[in-house]
Design an enzyme around this catalytic site. Sequence first.
Site, PDB file in Angstrom:
ATOM      1  CG  HIS A  93      -2.313   0.829   1.239  1.00  0.00           C
ATOM      2  ND1 HIS A  93      -1.832   2.532   1.494  1.00  0.00           N
ATOM      3  CD2 HIS A  93      -3.023   0.498   0.952  1.00  0.00           C
ATOM      4  CE1 HIS A  93      -2.584   2.673   1.374  1.00  0.00           C
ATOM      5  NE2 HIS A  93      -3.063   2.240   0.817  1.00  0.00           N
ATOM      6  CD  GLU A 161      -5.421   1.578  -3.221  1.00  0.00           C
ATOM      7  OE1 GLU A 161      -6.505   1.503  -3.209  1.00  0.00           O
ATOM      8  OE2 GLU A 161      -4.662   1.813  -2.256  1.00  0.00           O
TER       9      GLU A 161
HETATM   10  P1  PGA Z   1      -9.668   6.160  -0.065  1.00  0.00           P
HETATM   11  O1  PGA Z   1      -8.458   5.084   0.010  1.00  0.00           O
HETATM   12  O2  PGA Z   1     -11.293   5.313  -0.286  1.00  0.00           O
HETATM   13  O3  PGA Z   1      -9.970   6.887   1.174  1.00  0.00           O
HETATM   14  O4  PGA Z   1      -9.587   6.602  -1.422  1.00  0.00           O
HETATM   15  C1  PGA Z   1      -8.564   3.639  -0.364  1.00  0.00           C
HETATM   16  C2  PGA Z   1      -6.982   2.674  -0.266  1.00  0.00           C
HETATM   17  O5  PGA Z   1      -5.900   3.707   0.437  1.00  0.00           O
HETATM   18  O6  PGA Z   1      -7.385   2.080  -0.073  1.00  0.00           O
END
Ligand code: PGA
Length: 241
Positions: A93, A161
Amino acid sequence: MIVSNWKMNGTKSDIEHWVNKVSNKIDYKSHIKCIICPPSCYLDSTRQVISKIDSPIKLGSQEIDSTNSGALTGGINAQMLKDFSTEYVLIGHSEQRDHLNEDNITLRFKLDSAIQNGISAIFCIGEPAEVKLAGNTENFLSEQLEILTPDDLDFITIAYEPIWAIGTGLNADKKYIESIHQFIKTYLNKLNKEKNISVVYGGSVKLENCEDILSCNNVDGLLIGGASLDPDTFSKIYNIS
Ligand code: PGA
């Protein structure tokens, strides 16, 4: 899969409430896994409530250490996660890559640790804003993906992401998501063309945009932070998927 990433939020009772409510509200489909990743200190209590009500929700960890034992204060290894029936773990992450200075070597050890212990990895990748602006996203993601081997592909899901979309309320547009997910799938296909790896999207997913994102080609699910903490919102998003 639809994943709720609690990050460093909530109390034991918030999470118990969430599991009870979501278990009641979702129209569970066995081909769409429903996963909660609570803070590590609540893994066991979350497991207990899941098992008490025989919920279809699966347990995921936000953390795994790259070694199996040793003098690492605060460390959590794969065996500990197994003790709590943890089936999934987030690895790579962007918040951890950043705050813990995780590089590809560390992440490779974490993947080994999860896979060798039968825990499925949700391997997170994504580019910062300046890389996107420079048109360099694919090269950047390739460098993150290069630690994967063909043997990993049975045990991982990729979470794309874009860092500039995490927690910012900014959304990648549909065309951009589709092209990046296509790029990731093509990359993985070169590693092993027999496997169809799931690629889920994350970054400011909310009720208002989830249907649009889920309708994108090659989007196989969602990793949700902030919007997932509310059990009603999360259940609605799951039911739309
Ligand atoms: P968010 O976070 O939906 O608050 O943007 C997603 C994540 O970091 O997994």
